[in-house]
Design an enzyme around this catalytic site. Sequence first.
Site, short mmCIF file in Angstrom:
data_model
loop_
_atom_site.label_atom_id
_atom_site.label_comp_id
_atom_site.label_asym_id
_atom_site.label_seq_id
_atom_site.Cartn_x
_atom_site.Cartn_y
_atom_site.Cartn_z
N HIS A 1 -14.74 54.31 9.22
CA HIS A 1 -14.86 55.77 9.26
C HIS A 1 -15.83 56.21 8.16
CE1 HIS A 1 -11.28 56.33 11.87
NE2 HIS A 1 -10.87 55.22 11.27
N HIS B 1 -7.06 47.45 14.28
CA HIS B 1 -6.12 47.37 13.16
C HIS B 1 -4.72 46.92 13.59
CE1 HIS B 1 -5.52 51.33 14.78
NE2 HIS B 1 -6.45 51.92 14.07
#
Length: 347
Positions: A16, A174
């Site tokens: 991000h 993740h």
Amino acid sequence: MNTKLRIRRPDDWHLHLRDREMLAAVAPWSAGLGRAIIMPNLVPPVVTGAEAAAYRDRILAALPENVTLRPLMTLYLTEATDPADVLAAHAQGIIAAVKLYPAGATTNSASGVRDFDRVRPVLEAMAGAGIPLCVHGEVTDPAVDIFDREAVFIDRVLEPIRRATPGLRVVMEHVTTADGVAYVRSGDNIGATITTHHLVINRNHILVGGIRPHYYCLPVAKRESHRLALVEAATSGDPRFFTGTDSAPHPDRAKESACGCAGCFTAPNWLQICAHVFEQAGALDRLEGFTSLHGAAFYGLDPNPDHISLVRRDEPARWPERITAGGETVTVFDPGFPVHWHIEDDA
Ligand code: NCD
Ligand code: ZN
């Protein structure tokens, strides 16, 4: 003992970078990567090829001159996503993947998917064109315990999607559970990213002795047996598992709050910490696969041509405790132990 490890330049398959002041503050911390898959959960999200191209240009403008990082863009899948736009953006080299967020699953996911049948035409087009789907694998059903949301997602959502769309390439982003690791190992056309923080913290780190908002991210860290399964998967040499830091910066004000938001900022130290984890596991010879080879292969790319070195020194590696971004502070992930691995750029 190995004190210097020369590896292909690492990539980050889940990052991000945000926008505006936050982008300007955090992008330089990722500039030494080869490539990074850039998450599209801006406010508003990146949903069209044109928006992805514009965001890529803002990222490139925020980076210092002559850096190695090449941002690989993604689209945020919504129920209104046009398959033709996805195919065109991929064919033009604007996007490398599409990201599926179940609506409400995590930070900035309100525009995500509620009815998975409505995105079936997009998924079929992606399967045909070989475009990977990056999946945030958590159900949002309020009746499901937050620690079970990944495991339930596999049964209720992921397996049905994969069965209905043969050939779709999926990255379970993740992954945080032994269930997720086992699921990834059981199939074809599936890989998983593992974050650095999930390799070092379990849920006790978040909750014992006081609540620690900087360890709160989604999917939330699980019990120790799951952390050990992640370390085993990452260090096993299995090419289905690769680095995705999920470095997710937020202003401290938003995390240190009565309702703190999810995300750990690991861009400054993830690689050093990873080297520590692999050293502890006796698997330093497999670090390069995890950080620099497996993800590229999954995405059909060559490894980066150049190298970096990781050097083990007596003095611990240093990084700032926090950085500033547009007048706000952002706390850097603290592994809670000294890390002796330092990065040297061979370029
Ligand atoms: C991410 C963010 O802040 O954008 N947060 C997080 O806890 N990982 C979103 C996400 O990847 O889930
Ligand atoms: Zn993320």
